[in-house]
Write an enzyme that holds these catalytic residues in place. Structure first.
Site, mmCIF file in Angstrom:
data_model
loop_
_atom_site.group_PDB
_atom_site.id
_atom_site.type_symbol
_atom_site.label_atom_id
_atom_site.label_comp_id
_atom_site.label_asym_id
_atom_site.label_seq_id
_atom_site.Cartn_x
_atom_site.Cartn_y
_atom_site.Cartn_z
ATOM 1 N N LYS A 52 71.847 37.504 91.657
ATOM 2 C CA LYS A 52 72.565 36.794 90.589
ATOM 3 C C LYS A 52 71.591 36.302 89.507
ATOM 4 O O LYS A 52 71.875 36.418 88.325
ATOM 5 C CB LYS A 52 73.320 35.582 91.160
ATOM 6 C CG LYS A 52 74.390 35.924 92.173
ATOM 7 C CD LYS A 52 75.214 34.701 92.542
ATOM 8 C CE LYS A 52 74.419 33.570 93.182
ATOM 9 N NZ LYS A 52 73.908 33.881 94.543
ATOM 10 N N ARG A 58 80.704 27.502 94.151
ATOM 11 C CA ARG A 58 80.439 28.015 95.490
ATOM 12 C C ARG A 58 81.514 27.588 96.483
ATOM 13 O O ARG A 58 81.465 27.997 97.643
ATOM 14 C CB ARG A 58 79.099 27.472 95.991
ATOM 15 C CG ARG A 58 77.921 28.376 95.742
ATOM 16 C CD ARG A 58 76.689 27.591 96.109
ATOM 17 N NE ARG A 58 75.671 28.386 96.723
ATOM 18 C CZ ARG A 58 74.591 28.829 96.080
ATOM 19 N NH1 ARG A 58 74.436 28.628 94.801
ATOM 20 N NH2 ARG A 58 73.670 29.494 96.732
ATOM 21 N N ARG A 72 60.846 37.571 100.168
ATOM 22 C CA ARG A 72 60.761 37.081 98.787
ATOM 23 C C ARG A 72 59.642 36.043 98.623
ATOM 24 O O ARG A 72 59.411 35.215 99.491
ATOM 25 C CB ARG A 72 62.103 36.450 98.404
ATOM 26 C CG ARG A 72 62.102 35.844 97.007
ATOM 27 C CD ARG A 72 63.483 35.617 96.501
ATOM 28 N NE ARG A 72 64.110 34.429 97.055
ATOM 29 C CZ ARG A 72 65.279 33.950 96.631
ATOM 30 N NH1 ARG A 72 65.947 34.579 95.672
ATOM 31 N NH2 ARG A 72 65.801 32.874 97.180
ATOM 32 N N ARG A 97 60.089 30.178 99.463
ATOM 33 C CA ARG A 97 61.014 29.057 99.413
ATOM 34 C C ARG A 97 61.308 28.583 100.825
ATOM 35 O O ARG A 97 61.423 29.393 101.734
ATOM 36 C CB ARG A 97 62.315 29.499 98.728
ATOM 37 C CG ARG A 97 62.440 29.002 97.307
ATOM 38 C CD ARG A 97 63.582 29.642 96.586
ATOM 39 N NE ARG A 97 64.881 29.409 97.210
ATOM 40 C CZ ARG A 97 66.033 29.773 96.659
ATOM 41 N NH1 ARG A 97 66.042 30.390 95.497
ATOM 42 N NH2 ARG A 97 67.178 29.532 97.262
ATOM 43 N N ARG A 142 72.727 30.443 105.445
ATOM 44 C CA ARG A 142 73.204 30.537 104.050
ATOM 45 C C ARG A 142 74.247 31.637 103.918
ATOM 46 O O ARG A 142 75.221 31.501 103.172
ATOM 47 C CB ARG A 142 72.030 30.800 103.105
ATOM 48 C CG ARG A 142 71.159 29.558 102.889
ATOM 49 C CD ARG A 142 69.758 29.919 102.463
ATOM 50 N NE ARG A 142 69.664 30.438 101.119
ATOM 51 C CZ ARG A 142 68.611 31.161 100.680
ATOM 52 N NH1 ARG A 142 67.611 31.437 101.499
ATOM 53 N NH2 ARG A 142 68.584 31.588 99.445
HETATM 54 P P1 ADP Z 1 70.547 31.165 96.599
HETATM 55 O O1 ADP Z 1 71.656 31.787 95.782
HETATM 56 O O2 ADP Z 1 69.386 32.073 96.785
HETATM 57 O O3 ADP Z 1 70.985 30.489 97.858
HETATM 58 P P2 ADP Z 1 70.379 28.930 94.777
HETATM 59 O O4 ADP Z 1 69.155 28.646 94.022
HETATM 60 O O5 ADP Z 1 71.584 29.337 94.007
HETATM 61 O O6 ADP Z 1 69.906 30.043 95.783
HETATM 62 O O7 ADP Z 1 70.775 27.699 95.715
HETATM 63 C C1 ADP Z 1 69.876 27.096 96.590
HETATM 64 C C2 ADP Z 1 70.531 25.931 97.278
HETATM 65 O O8 ADP Z 1 70.936 24.964 96.318
HETATM 66 C C3 ADP Z 1 71.815 26.252 98.046
HETATM 67 O O9 ADP Z 1 71.559 26.715 99.347
HETATM 68 C C4 ADP Z 1 72.508 24.874 98.045
HETATM 69 O O10 ADP Z 1 71.933 24.011 98.983
HETATM 70 C C5 ADP Z 1 72.153 24.346 96.667
HETATM 71 N N1 ADP Z 1 73.186 24.699 95.661
HETATM 72 C C6 ADP Z 1 73.013 25.438 94.537
HETATM 73 N N2 ADP Z 1 74.170 25.578 93.858
HETATM 74 C C7 ADP Z 1 75.115 24.912 94.572
HETATM 75 C C8 ADP Z 1 76.516 24.687 94.430
HETATM 76 N N3 ADP Z 1 77.204 25.195 93.391
HETATM 77 N N4 ADP Z 1 77.151 23.953 95.375
HETATM 78 C C9 ADP Z 1 76.495 23.427 96.408
HETATM 79 N N5 ADP Z 1 75.183 23.607 96.624
HETATM 80 C C10 ADP Z 1 74.488 24.338 95.728
#
Ligand code: ADP
Ligand code: ZN
Length: 212
Positions: free
Chosen positions: A13, A88, A123, A156, A167
């Site tokens: 994404k 999400r 990664r 990470r 996840r």
């Molecule tokens: P990825 O898509 O690789 O999991 P992100 O950077 O989008 O990575 O998100 C990392 C973490 O940040 C998620 O696992 C969650 O804990 C938090 N997070 C990000 N966006 C949201 C969201 N819209 N709602 C809830 N938690 C979020």
């Protein structure tokens, strides 16, 4: 144009959001990046979010909805935006609708779980500029060092196999149902091309143009 990118963690994404950003001159908004920035700066928001993020859980809806509301008020969002990692959950999608924000299109990038596992466990990211690499598929010129800013590459905290599995489960349980939500609104298009960054980029842009 207001766009949403939907997809599992590691579906690409972020990479596609950047491509869209260049093509349409609209900002890419990643709630994950905003949260990681807050952690780095030691902000109160970061303190709240850190334990959830490290363990692969979602940050509570009211927190991320608050962040997004603030971000969308900025001037640079007037001509549109692309959301990467939001919504999400169903309440997050409903919050967008309640804000009277009209979403033009939702592009789902569909990548099998086993590919995600392989991608995320290998990664590495640049601590400074956020550029991403892979220990096998996208090596930096010098091992462990960012090509662009020469900073150290790190893994990470949530990119270990156990947390990646958690996840993915969160994605299937809580985020995937949003496909139905946006399908019902006639906004969903699905991209199943994940072979290369370039082919996925092309398919995503085609989907946005309405060619898929
Ligand atoms: P990825 O898509 O690789 O999991 P992100 O950077 O989008 O990575 O998100 C990392 C973490 O940040 C998620 O696992 C969650 O804990 C938090 N997070 C990000 N966006 C949201 C969201 N819209 N709602 C809830 N938690 C979020
Ligand atoms: Zn860098």
């Amino acid at each position: 144009m207001n766009l949403i990118l939907l997809g599992a963690p590691g579906a690409g994404k972020g990479t596609q959001a950047e491509a869209i950003c260049k093509e349409y001159h609209i900002p890419a908004i990643s709630t994950g990046n905003i949260l990681r920035e807050a952690i780095k700066n030691g902000d109160e928001l970061g303190l709240k979010a850190k334990s959830y993020m490290d363990s692969g859980k979602l940050v509570p809806d009211e927190v991320v909805i608050g962040i997004l509301k603030e971000r969308l008020k900025s001037d640079d969002c007037k001509e549109g935006f692309v959301l990467d990692g939001f919504p999400r959950t169903l309440p997050q999608a409903e919050a967008l609708d309640k804000m009277k924000i009209n979403i033009d299109k939702v592009v789902e990038i569909n990548v099998p779980d086993e590919v995600i596992l392989e991608r995320l466990s290998g990664r590495r990211v640049c601590e400074k500029c956020g550029a991403t690499y892979h220990i096998q598929n996208k090596k930096p010129k010098v091992e462990g060092v960012c090509d662009f800013c020469k900073e150290k590459l790190v893994r990470r905290k949530d990119d270990n196999v156990e947390t990646i599995k958690d996840r993915l489960k969160v994605f299937h349980d809580q985020t995937e149902p949003l496909k139905e939500y946006y399908l019902a609104q006639n906004k969903l298009c699905v991209v199943t091309e994940y072979g290369s960054v370039e082919s996925s980029r092309k398919a995503t842009l085609d989907a946005i143009r309405g060619n898929i």
